[in-house]
Scaffold this motif. Structure first.
Motif, PDB file in Angstrom:
ATOM      1  N   TYR A 164       0.819  -1.214   0.000  1.00 52.43           N
ATOM      2  CA  TYR A 164       0.000   0.000   0.000  1.00 52.43           C
ATOM      3  C   TYR A 164       0.850   1.259   0.000  1.00 52.43           C
ATOM      4  O   TYR A 164       0.336   2.356   0.141  1.00 52.43           O
ATOM      5  N   CYS A 165       2.170   1.105  -0.107  1.00 48.16           N
ATOM      6  CA  CYS A 165       3.006   2.313  -0.053  1.00 48.16           C
ATOM      7  C   CYS A 165       3.654   2.575  -1.405  1.00 48.16           C
ATOM      8  O   CYS A 165       4.675   3.251  -1.474  1.00 48.16           O
ATOM      9  N   ASP A 166       3.057   2.032  -2.493  1.00 52.23           N
ATOM     10  CA  ASP A 166       3.572   2.273  -3.839  1.00 52.23           C
ATOM     11  C   ASP A 166       5.077   1.998  -3.883  1.00 52.23           C
ATOM     12  O   ASP A 166       5.880   2.880  -4.187  1.00 52.23           O
ATOM     13  N   PRO A 167       5.480   0.765  -3.549  1.00 50.25           N
ATOM     14  CA  PRO A 167       6.905   0.467  -3.358  1.00 50.25           C
ATOM     15  C   PRO A 167       7.747   0.671  -4.614  1.00 50.25           C
ATOM     16  O   PRO A 167       7.274   0.424  -5.722  1.00 50.25           O
ATOM     17  N   ILE A 168       8.962   1.131  -4.411  1.00 54.04           N
ATOM     18  CA  ILE A 168       9.891   1.341  -5.521  1.00 54.04           C
ATOM     19  C   ILE A 168      10.685   0.054  -5.695  1.00 54.04           C
ATOM     20  O   ILE A 168      11.576  -0.252  -4.901  1.00 54.04           O
ATOM     21  N   VAL A 169      10.292  -0.701  -6.693  1.00 54.93           N
ATOM     22  CA  VAL A 169      10.829  -2.042  -6.895  1.00 54.93           C
ATOM     23  C   VAL A 169      10.981  -2.270  -8.391  1.00 54.93           C
ATOM     24  O   VAL A 169      10.094  -1.911  -9.158  1.00 54.93           O
ATOM     25  N   ASN A 170      12.101  -2.841  -8.825  1.00 55.40           N
ATOM     26  CA  ASN A 170      12.235  -3.215 -10.232  1.00 55.40           C
ATOM     27  C   ASN A 170      13.043  -4.502 -10.353  1.00 55.40           C
ATOM     28  O   ASN A 170      13.288  -5.169  -9.344  1.00 55.40           O
ATOM     29  N   GLU A 171      13.477  -4.849 -11.554  1.00 58.46           N
ATOM     30  CA  GLU A 171      14.136  -6.151 -11.760  1.00 58.46           C
ATOM     31  C   GLU A 171      15.526  -6.231 -11.127  1.00 58.46           C
ATOM     32  O   GLU A 171      16.105  -7.315 -11.064  1.00 58.46           O
ATOM     33  N   ARG A 172      16.041  -5.121 -10.662  1.00 61.57           N
ATOM     34  CA  ARG A 172      17.315  -5.159  -9.930  1.00 61.57           C
ATOM     35  C   ARG A 172      17.087  -5.147  -8.409  1.00 61.57           C
ATOM     36  O   ARG A 172      18.030  -5.055  -7.636  1.00 61.57           O
ATOM     37  N   THR A 173      15.829  -5.233  -8.005  1.00 67.04           N
ATOM     38  CA  THR A 173      15.524  -5.278  -6.569  1.00 67.04           C
ATOM     39  C   THR A 173      15.373  -6.731  -6.131  1.00 67.04           C
ATOM     40  O   THR A 173      14.660  -7.515  -6.768  1.00 67.04           O
ATOM     41  N   LEU A 174      16.063  -7.067  -5.054  1.00 70.71           N
ATOM     42  CA  LEU A 174      15.895  -8.387  -4.453  1.00 70.71           C
ATOM     43  C   LEU A 174      14.914  -8.216  -3.293  1.00 70.71           C
ATOM     44  O   LEU A 174      15.187  -7.464  -2.352  1.00 70.71           O
ATOM     45  N   VAL A 175      13.779  -8.876  -3.394  1.00 70.51           N
ATOM     46  CA  VAL A 175      12.801  -8.807  -2.307  1.00 70.51           C
ATOM     47  C   VAL A 175      12.914 -10.099  -1.502  1.00 70.51           C
ATOM     48  O   VAL A 175      12.680 -11.192  -2.021  1.00 70.51           O
ATOM     49  N   VAL A 176      13.335  -9.948  -0.261  1.00 73.56           N
ATOM     50  CA  VAL A 176      13.553 -11.106   0.613  1.00 73.56           C
ATOM     51  C   VAL A 176      12.385 -11.184   1.588  1.00 73.56           C
ATOM     52  O   VAL A 176      12.180 -10.262   2.390  1.00 73.56           O
ATOM     53  N   SER A 177      11.602 -12.261   1.505  1.00 78.23           N
ATOM     54  CA  SER A 177      10.539 -12.429   2.495  1.00 78.23           C
ATOM     55  C   SER A 177      11.064 -13.346   3.595  1.00 78.23           C
ATOM     56  O   SER A 177      11.870 -14.241   3.319  1.00 78.23           O
ATOM     57  N   ILE A 178      10.630 -13.091   4.800  1.00 74.62           N
ATOM     58  CA  ILE A 178      11.018 -13.949   5.921  1.00 74.62           C
ATOM     59  C   ILE A 178       9.740 -14.441   6.583  1.00 74.62           C
ATOM     60  O   ILE A 178       8.893 -13.638   6.977  1.00 74.62           O
ATOM     61  N   SER A 179       9.598 -15.763   6.670  1.00 72.68           N
ATOM     62  CA  SER A 179       8.404 -16.314   7.305  1.00 72.68           C
ATOM     63  C   SER A 179       8.686 -17.711   7.846  1.00 72.68           C
ATOM     64  O   SER A 179       9.146 -18.584   7.106  1.00 72.68           O
ATOM     65  N   GLN A 180       8.413 -17.910   9.106  1.00 71.07           N
ATOM     66  CA  GLN A 180       8.565 -19.238   9.710  1.00 71.07           C
ATOM     67  C   GLN A 180       7.596 -20.209   9.039  1.00 71.07           C
ATOM     68  O   GLN A 180       7.992 -21.255   8.546  1.00 71.07           O
ATOM     69  N   SER A 181       6.319 -19.855   9.026  1.00 73.98           N
ATOM     70  CA  SER A 181       5.278 -20.774   8.554  1.00 73.98           C
ATOM     71  C   SER A 181       5.261 -20.896   7.034  1.00 73.98           C
ATOM     72  O   SER A 181       4.871 -21.926   6.497  1.00 73.98           O
ATOM     73  N   GLY A 182       5.632 -19.819   6.359  1.00 77.33           N
ATOM     74  CA  GLY A 182       5.498 -19.800   4.905  1.00 77.33           C
ATOM     75  C   GLY A 182       4.061 -19.631   4.450  1.00 77.33           C
ATOM     76  O   GLY A 182       3.749 -19.755   3.267  1.00 77.33           O
ATOM     77  N   GLU A 183       3.177 -19.348   5.409  1.00 78.14           N
ATOM     78  CA  GLU A 183       1.750 -19.230   5.076  1.00 78.14           C
ATOM     79  C   GLU A 183       1.154 -17.885   5.484  1.00 78.14           C
ATOM     80  O   GLU A 183      -0.051 -17.685   5.331  1.00 78.14           O
ATOM     81  N   THR A 184       1.943 -17.006   6.038  1.00 75.09           N
ATOM     82  CA  THR A 184       1.421 -15.711   6.487  1.00 75.09           C
ATOM     83  C   THR A 184       0.870 -14.930   5.290  1.00 75.09           C
ATOM     84  O   THR A 184       1.607 -14.608   4.361  1.00 75.09           O
ATOM     85  N   MET A 185      -0.421 -14.672   5.319  1.00 78.80           N
ATOM     86  CA  MET A 185      -1.078 -14.065   4.162  1.00 78.80           C
ATOM     87  C   MET A 185      -0.500 -12.693   3.822  1.00 78.80           C
ATOM     88  O   MET A 185      -0.275 -12.366   2.652  1.00 78.80           O
ATOM     89  N   ASP A 186      -0.243 -11.890   4.829  1.00 80.11           N
ATOM     90  CA  ASP A 186       0.301 -10.548   4.572  1.00 80.11           C
ATOM     91  C   ASP A 186       1.628 -10.647   3.802  1.00 80.11           C
ATOM     92  O   ASP A 186       1.883  -9.877   2.874  1.00 80.11           O
ATOM     93  N   THR A 187       2.456 -11.587   4.205  1.00 78.48           N
ATOM     94  CA  THR A 187       3.776 -11.729   3.587  1.00 78.48           C
ATOM     95  C   THR A 187       3.635 -12.294   2.176  1.00 78.48           C
ATOM     96  O   THR A 187       4.292 -11.842   1.238  1.00 78.48           O
ATOM     97  N   LEU A 188       2.743 -13.267   2.038  1.00 74.46           N
ATOM     98  CA  LEU A 188       2.487 -13.853   0.721  1.00 74.46           C
ATOM     99  C   LEU A 188       2.027 -12.778  -0.270  1.00 74.46           C
ATOM    100  O   LEU A 188       2.512 -12.716  -1.402  1.00 74.46           O
ATOM    101  N   MET A 189       1.106 -11.930   0.150  1.00 76.20           N
ATOM    102  CA  MET A 189       0.589 -10.903  -0.755  1.00 76.20           C
ATOM    103  C   MET A 189       1.685  -9.901  -1.131  1.00 76.20           C
ATOM    104  O   MET A 189       1.733  -9.417  -2.261  1.00 76.20           O
ATOM    105  N   ALA A 190       2.590  -9.632  -0.196  1.00 78.40           N
ATOM    106  CA  ALA A 190       3.706  -8.726  -0.494  1.00 78.40           C
ATOM    107  C   ALA A 190       4.628  -9.359  -1.545  1.00 78.40           C
ATOM    108  O   ALA A 190       5.085  -8.679  -2.478  1.00 78.40           O
ATOM    109  N   VAL A 191       4.877 -10.657  -1.411  1.00 81.00           N
ATOM    110  CA  VAL A 191       5.745 -11.352  -2.374  1.00 81.00           C
ATOM    111  C   VAL A 191       5.099 -11.332  -3.764  1.00 81.00           C
ATOM    112  O   VAL A 191       5.748 -11.033  -4.766  1.00 81.00           O
ATOM    113  N   LYS A 192       3.813 -11.625  -3.806  1.00 86.87           N
ATOM    114  CA  LYS A 192       3.114 -11.620  -5.102  1.00 86.87           C
ATOM    115  C   LYS A 192       3.185 -10.240  -5.749  1.00 86.87           C
ATOM    116  O   LYS A 192       3.423 -10.121  -6.946  1.00 86.87           O
ATOM    117  N   HIS A 193       2.991  -9.224  -4.935  1.00 92.96           N
ATOM    118  CA  HIS A 193       3.031  -7.857  -5.451  1.00 92.96           C
ATOM    119  C   HIS A 193       4.421  -7.537  -5.986  1.00 92.96           C
ATOM    120  O   HIS A 193       4.567  -6.967  -7.073  1.00 92.96           O
TER     121      HIS A 193
END
Ligand code: F6R
Length: 369
Positions: free
Chosen positions: A89-118
């Motif tokens: 929701y913050c109009d993130p500045i991300v492109n193909e040279r950006t590495l987006v690292v998600s961290i999740s114990q469960s791997g099922e946290t919806m908030d984190t999943l949606m961020a990765v998809k975005h």
């Protein structure tokens, strides 16, 4: 199943030397160079990365904050940490040279999943740091770096947190190795030191008797503050989160430098304050600055519970309690300094007669946004 402990949380706290060691296992070759077979992203693509964004929630986000200090120092690549539920929701500045690292114990946290998809929709390269094989977030990412903490049953995260920090160190050191030159040399010596950390955690766990004692006598406490600086700042916040979750006590973590900008007004006689003291070997005189903070709050009546390196005598005159941790280089210290705070929350919750493994209102994995 609880390995002789009364609760899963206590067992999992004691699993931590293994969680760190197992997360390091098999990730270096005979020469001590990092090899990440699972990193299914080409070296060329990784070398082109000019910005890293970490997305996570709760404890995992605090692991991400620790990672920011370490990865920036080792690679000189700018790292930002975003709470996963804010990221989209913050109009993130991300492109193909950006590495987006998600961290999740469960791997099922919806908030984190949606961020990765975005992030993927925006063209970013995505890596998941995850503890659960075959879970959704790794499947939705370009690559995964598994943490090997083993199943975490207690709702409050402990060993997964240490494993997440460890995996992020591995990732940062791998990127440093790819940069080559002195970056690669430094990475190799940090990896060597990291290999010695599990034994230090083990030694530390053997010295937690006093922390348990302190917690036992604090069942009536209404509020606890936590101060830290540099990598000790996310650890202060993690200490506060553990206490909120487990003991239902109002707790707040602050960057020690913020104290004089407001929070010091909270200090009144008897107020317990944990202080995570940076190593005396820290750069920029940070150690001395935090010792001054302890002095300031003590002068206003705070009860100071000080987490300091073995041999750090400067804290002694201003500490009501000194909790010792083994010496390490400053960026690796979180793997040690958080342990007394976990132990404190565990025994304070127990002293209040609460359900340590299943705190009220919480679920182990949060699969709704
Ligand atoms: C704290 C805690 C939570 C989780 C957060 C993320 O003890 O357990 O803050 O860390 O809900 O969960 P994962 O890592 O499964 O995405």
């Amino acid at each position: 199943e609880k390995g002789g402990y009364a609760t899963f949380m206590e067992k999992e706290i004691h699993d931590q030397p293994h969680a760190v060691a197992d997360t390091l296992l098999g990730r270096t070759d005979a020469d001590g160079r990092l090899v990440l077979d699972e990193m299914s992203i080409s070296e060329e693509q990784l070398k082109a990365v000019d910005r890293i964004t970490i997305v996570a929630c709760g404890t995992a986000a605090y692991a991400g904050m620790v990672a920011k200090y370490a990865i920036e120092h080792w690679t000189r690549i700018p790292v930002e940490v975003a709470l996963a539920h804010e990221f989209r929701y913050c109009d993130p500045i991300v492109n193909e040279r950006t590495l987006v690292v998600s961290i999740s114990q469960s791997g099922e946290t919806m908030d984190t999943l949606m961020a990765v998809k975005h992030a993927r929709e925006l063209g970013a390269i995505t890596v998941s740091v995850c503890n659960t094989h075959g879970s959704t977030i790794p499947r939705e990412s370009d690559a995964v770096l598994y943490t090997h903490a083993g199943p975490e049953i207690a709702v409050a995260s402990t060993k997964a947190f240490l494993a997440q920090i460890t995996a992020c160190y591995v990732l940062g050191l791998y990127l440093a190795q790819l940069r080559g030159g002195s970056y690669a040399d430094d990475a190799q010596s940090v990896m060597k030191e990291l290999g010695g950390v599990p034994a230090k955690i083990e030694a530390l766990l053997g010295q937690m008797g006093r922390v348990k004692e302190i917690a036992k006598f604090m069942a009536d406490t209404r509020s606890v503050l936590f101060l830290g600086r540099h990598v000790g700042y996310p650890i202060a916040m993690e200490g506060a989160l553990k206490l909120k979750e487990l003991a239902y006590i109002h707790a707040e973590g602050f960057a020690a430098g913020e104290l004089k900008h407001g929070p010091i007004a909270l200090i009144e006689p008897g107020q317990p304050v944990f202080v995570v003291v940076p190593s005396p070997t820290s750069e920029h005189g940070l150690h001395g600055k935090v010792v001054s903070n302890i002095q300031e709050i003590r002068a206003r009546g705070a009860r100071t519970l000080v987490i300091a390196e073995e041999g750090d005598e400067a804290v002694v005159p201003f500490a009501d309690e000194v909790i010792r941790v083994p010496a390490t280089s400053p960026l690796l210290a979180p793997l040690l300094t958080v342990v007394p705070l976990q132990v404190f929350a565990l025994w304070l919750s127990t002293a209040k007669g609460l359900d340590v493994d299943q705190p009220r209102n919480l679920a182990k994995s949060v699969t709704v946004e």
